[in-house]
Design a protein around this motif. Sequence first.
Motif, PDB file in Angstrom:
ATOM      1  N   TYR A  26       0.823  -1.217   0.000  1.00  0.00           N
ATOM      2  CA  TYR A  26       0.000   0.000   0.000  1.00  0.00           C
ATOM      3  C   TYR A  26       0.853   1.262   0.000  1.00  0.00           C
ATOM      4  O   TYR A  26       0.339   2.374  -0.095  1.00  0.00           O
ATOM      5  CB  TYR A  26      -0.898   0.024   1.257  1.00  0.00           C
ATOM      6  N   PHE A  29       5.724   5.655  -0.217  1.00  0.00           N
ATOM      7  CA  PHE A  29       6.820   6.483   0.310  1.00  0.00           C
ATOM      8  C   PHE A  29       8.128   6.133  -0.413  1.00  0.00           C
ATOM      9  O   PHE A  29       8.219   5.097  -1.072  1.00  0.00           O
ATOM     10  CB  PHE A  29       6.991   6.253   1.818  1.00  0.00           C
ATOM     11  N   GLY A  71      10.649   5.028   4.565  1.00  0.00           N
ATOM     12  CA  GLY A  71      11.625   4.015   4.857  1.00  0.00           C
ATOM     13  C   GLY A  71      11.547   3.492   6.295  1.00  0.00           C
ATOM     14  O   GLY A  71      10.590   3.707   7.004  1.00  0.00           O
ATOM     15  N   GLU A 103      11.377   6.733  13.596  1.00  0.00           N
ATOM     16  CA  GLU A 103      10.308   5.814  13.178  1.00  0.00           C
ATOM     17  C   GLU A 103      10.852   4.400  13.171  1.00  0.00           C
ATOM     18  O   GLU A 103      11.908   4.148  12.583  1.00  0.00           O
ATOM     19  CB  GLU A 103       9.891   6.159  11.747  1.00  0.00           C
ATOM     20  N   ASN A 105      10.002   0.066  12.830  1.00  0.00           N
ATOM     21  CA  ASN A 105       9.075  -1.034  12.555  1.00  0.00           C
ATOM     22  C   ASN A 105       9.130  -1.984  13.746  1.00  0.00           C
ATOM     23  O   ASN A 105      10.211  -2.251  14.276  1.00  0.00           O
ATOM     24  CB  ASN A 105       9.478  -1.758  11.265  1.00  0.00           C
ATOM     25  N   GLY A 128       5.415   1.597  13.715  1.00  0.00           N
ATOM     26  CA  GLY A 128       4.437   1.313  12.663  1.00  0.00           C
ATOM     27  C   GLY A 128       3.700   0.015  12.923  1.00  0.00           C
ATOM     28  O   GLY A 128       3.939  -0.996  12.266  1.00  0.00           O
ATOM     29  N   GLN A 130       0.331  -0.608  12.637  1.00  0.00           N
ATOM     30  CA  GLN A 130      -0.607  -0.699  11.487  1.00  0.00           C
ATOM     31  C   GLN A 130      -1.908  -1.458  11.745  1.00  0.00           C
ATOM     32  O   GLN A 130      -2.959  -1.032  11.297  1.00  0.00           O
ATOM     33  CB  GLN A 130       0.061  -1.263  10.215  1.00  0.00           C
ATOM     34  N   ARG A 142       3.023  -6.887   6.135  1.00  0.00           N
ATOM     35  CA  ARG A 142       3.907  -6.548   7.236  1.00  0.00           C
ATOM     36  C   ARG A 142       4.693  -7.770   7.696  1.00  0.00           C
ATOM     37  O   ARG A 142       4.236  -8.905   7.579  1.00  0.00           O
ATOM     38  CB  ARG A 142       3.116  -5.956   8.404  1.00  0.00           C
ATOM     39  N   ASP A 166       1.452   3.904  15.052  1.00  0.00           N
ATOM     40  CA  ASP A 166       0.559   4.171  13.915  1.00  0.00           C
ATOM     41  C   ASP A 166      -0.339   2.974  13.674  1.00  0.00           C
ATOM     42  O   ASP A 166       0.118   1.821  13.757  1.00  0.00           O
ATOM     43  CB  ASP A 166       1.350   4.317  12.599  1.00  0.00           C
ATOM     44  N   TYR A 197      -4.338   6.512  10.557  1.00  0.00           N
ATOM     45  CA  TYR A 197      -4.490   6.923   9.164  1.00  0.00           C
ATOM     46  C   TYR A 197      -5.539   6.079   8.463  1.00  0.00           C
ATOM     47  O   TYR A 197      -5.535   4.843   8.595  1.00  0.00           O
ATOM     48  CB  TYR A 197      -3.168   6.748   8.405  1.00  0.00           C
ATOM     49  N   THR A 200      -5.248   4.816   2.204  1.00  0.00           N
ATOM     50  CA  THR A 200      -5.437   5.451   0.895  1.00  0.00           C
ATOM     51  C   THR A 200      -4.853   4.506  -0.144  1.00  0.00           C
ATOM     52  O   THR A 200      -3.782   3.932   0.078  1.00  0.00           O
ATOM     53  CB  THR A 200      -4.631   6.777   0.808  1.00  0.00           C
TER      54      THR A 200
HETATM   55  C1  LIG Z   1       6.170   5.768   5.544  1.00  0.00           C
HETATM   56  S1  LIG Z   1       5.635   4.922   6.939  1.00  0.00           S
HETATM   57  C2  LIG Z   1       7.174   4.797   7.775  1.00  0.00           C
HETATM   58  C3  LIG Z   1       7.104   4.004   9.041  1.00  0.00           C
HETATM   59  C4  LIG Z   1       7.570   2.585   9.013  1.00  0.00           C
HETATM   60  N1  LIG Z   1       8.369   2.235   7.920  1.00  0.00           N
HETATM   61  C5  LIG Z   1       6.387   1.654   9.030  1.00  0.00           C
HETATM   62  O1  LIG Z   1       5.872   1.357   7.972  1.00  0.00           O
HETATM   63  O2  LIG Z   1       6.024   1.245  10.097  1.00  0.00           O
HETATM   64  C6  LIG Z   1       4.702   6.082   7.888  1.00  0.00           C
HETATM   65  C7  LIG Z   1       3.263   5.721   8.117  1.00  0.00           C
HETATM   66  O3  LIG Z   1       2.473   6.040   7.008  1.00  0.00           O
HETATM   67  C8  LIG Z   1       1.298   5.276   7.031  1.00  0.00           C
HETATM   68  N2  LIG Z   1       0.957   4.915   5.646  1.00  0.00           N
HETATM   69  C9  LIG Z   1       1.797   4.557   4.667  1.00  0.00           C
HETATM   70  N3  LIG Z   1       1.104   4.312   3.526  1.00  0.00           N
HETATM   71  C10 LIG Z   1      -0.207   4.533   3.796  1.00  0.00           C
HETATM   72  C11 LIG Z   1      -1.421   4.432   3.033  1.00  0.00           C
HETATM   73  N4  LIG Z   1      -1.406   4.077   1.746  1.00  0.00           N
HETATM   74  N5  LIG Z   1      -2.583   4.744   3.649  1.00  0.00           N
HETATM   75  C12 LIG Z   1      -2.597   5.116   4.947  1.00  0.00           C
HETATM   76  N6  LIG Z   1      -1.493   5.197   5.708  1.00  0.00           N
HETATM   77  C13 LIG Z   1      -0.313   4.919   5.147  1.00  0.00           C
HETATM   78  C14 LIG Z   1       1.581   4.076   7.912  1.00  0.00           C
HETATM   79  O4  LIG Z   1       0.758   4.075   9.043  1.00  0.00           O
HETATM   80  C15 LIG Z   1       3.019   4.256   8.313  1.00  0.00           C
HETATM   81  O5  LIG Z   1       3.256   3.884   9.626  1.00  0.00           O
END
Ligand SMILES: C[S@@+](CC[C@H](N)C(=O)[O-])C[C@H]1O[C@@H](n2cnc3c(N)ncnc32)[C@H](O)[C@@H]1O
Length: 386
Positions: A26, A29, A71, A103, A105, A128, A130, A142, A166, A197, A200
């Motif tokens: 999903y 980034f 990342g 941040e 994981n 993260g 999730q 994950r 998150d 979040y 998306t």
């Molecule tokens: C870029 S990630 C970096 C953190 C770490 N790498 C992780 O994934 O746990 C930051 C946060 O963006 C959220 N995120 C990333 N893609 C998303 C999406 N398509 N929709 C909603 N939240 C998203 C996730 O909750 C994630 O923890």
Amino acid sequence: MIDHPTRDVGFGVYVHWPFCASKCPYCDFNSHVRHQPVDQERFLAAFKREIAHTAARIPGRTVTSIFFGGGTPSLMKPETVGAILDAIGGAWAMDPGAEVTLEANPTSVEAERFRGYRGAGINRVSLGVQALNDPDLRRLGRMHSVEEALSAVKIAASIFDRYSFDLIYARPGHTPEAWAAELEQAISHAVEHLSLYQLTIEPGTWFQRLYDAGKITVPDEETGRALYDITQETCEKHGLPAYEISNHARPGAESRHNLLYWRYGEYAGIGPGAHGRLVTGNARLATSTEKHPETWLELVEREGHGVIDEEVLTSEAEGDEFLLMGLRLKEGVDPRRFEAFTGKTLNQRRLRILEEEGLIQVDGSRLAVTPKGFPVLNAVIAELAA
Ligand SMILES: C[S@@+](CC[C@H](N)C(=O)[O-])C[C@H]1O[C@@H](n2cnc3c(N)ncnc32)[C@H](O)[C@@H]1O
Ligand code: SF4
């Protein structure tokens, strides 16, 4: 020395670590998987050069927050993190109360490094997690289980005074009942901060391909709204109200670094694909670095920095960004700062209409979106920024 309506908001440094152990379907980034070990020493040398280069452009700042984002920054060795922090501390003065977030994981391997990060100078982690449901974690690609995530949260809580995690909601098949129970469970493990979040479907991701092929569906608009409402009510009930559209905290425990973005402060973006907003003279520069990690590395080794795009923002663009960022916050914005950026006042007729519709609240020096306005935030901002 510099007359710009951003001076007193603080100065932050964002450091981007662009590697992940695997790519989540999903995520759009700037994150890359490498099958060879990453040469952290070489990257460290480049981070140091880019920090020094940036400090030469904007000297004399006091750093109020640092954020290691990705990342997956928890793939960095604590020594790499410590050396980057030393470089930042050598380049600018450090506020003694600076918030320094990493941040992470929540796999067990990464949790083992938490103590090292604290020793290196990290004082807050953002995990993260999730989802608190194993089948969904697998569907999200994950590498951790619920048990592992909760254990990482526990380890974080025992090492850091401040931590957040998150969650992503409105996942395929997510029902309001399931989310309400999951959120209650999450809050029982959260002390002061949660980022929640709504999923998306991002262009170019695996999820988008699956979605376009009809292989995954996400909750419809009505269910999405119910999930959002549950999020607000449950968090509020437990003393973690939203201070930004997706971020919840006990009063005083907000992420200072993220507040700096939303309050439209000054920040340096270091590392591949990092964005910065630097105030030089009376102008704000928007900077972006090369996204591809190894190309960025070579560029920094050649030029001393990885900036490939730089633009002086017009006063109109500054005003729009200021609204776009600030209206995400429950506290809203001070319209006088908009005037200071643009030399213009906000459109009074539009303000009145939005206020009559109950979407915004205007109260002396504050303009804020109301709970009724938040679900349609983009439309409210578009109306004001137009
Ligand atoms: C870029 S990630 C970096 C953190 C770490 N790498 C992780 O994934 O746990 C930051 C946060 O963006 C959220 N995120 C990333 N893609 C998303 C999406 N398509 N929709 C909603 N939240 C998203 C996730 O909750 C994630 O923890
Ligand atoms: S969500 Fe986090 S771990 Fe997954 S690919 Fe994106 S940055 Fe990497």
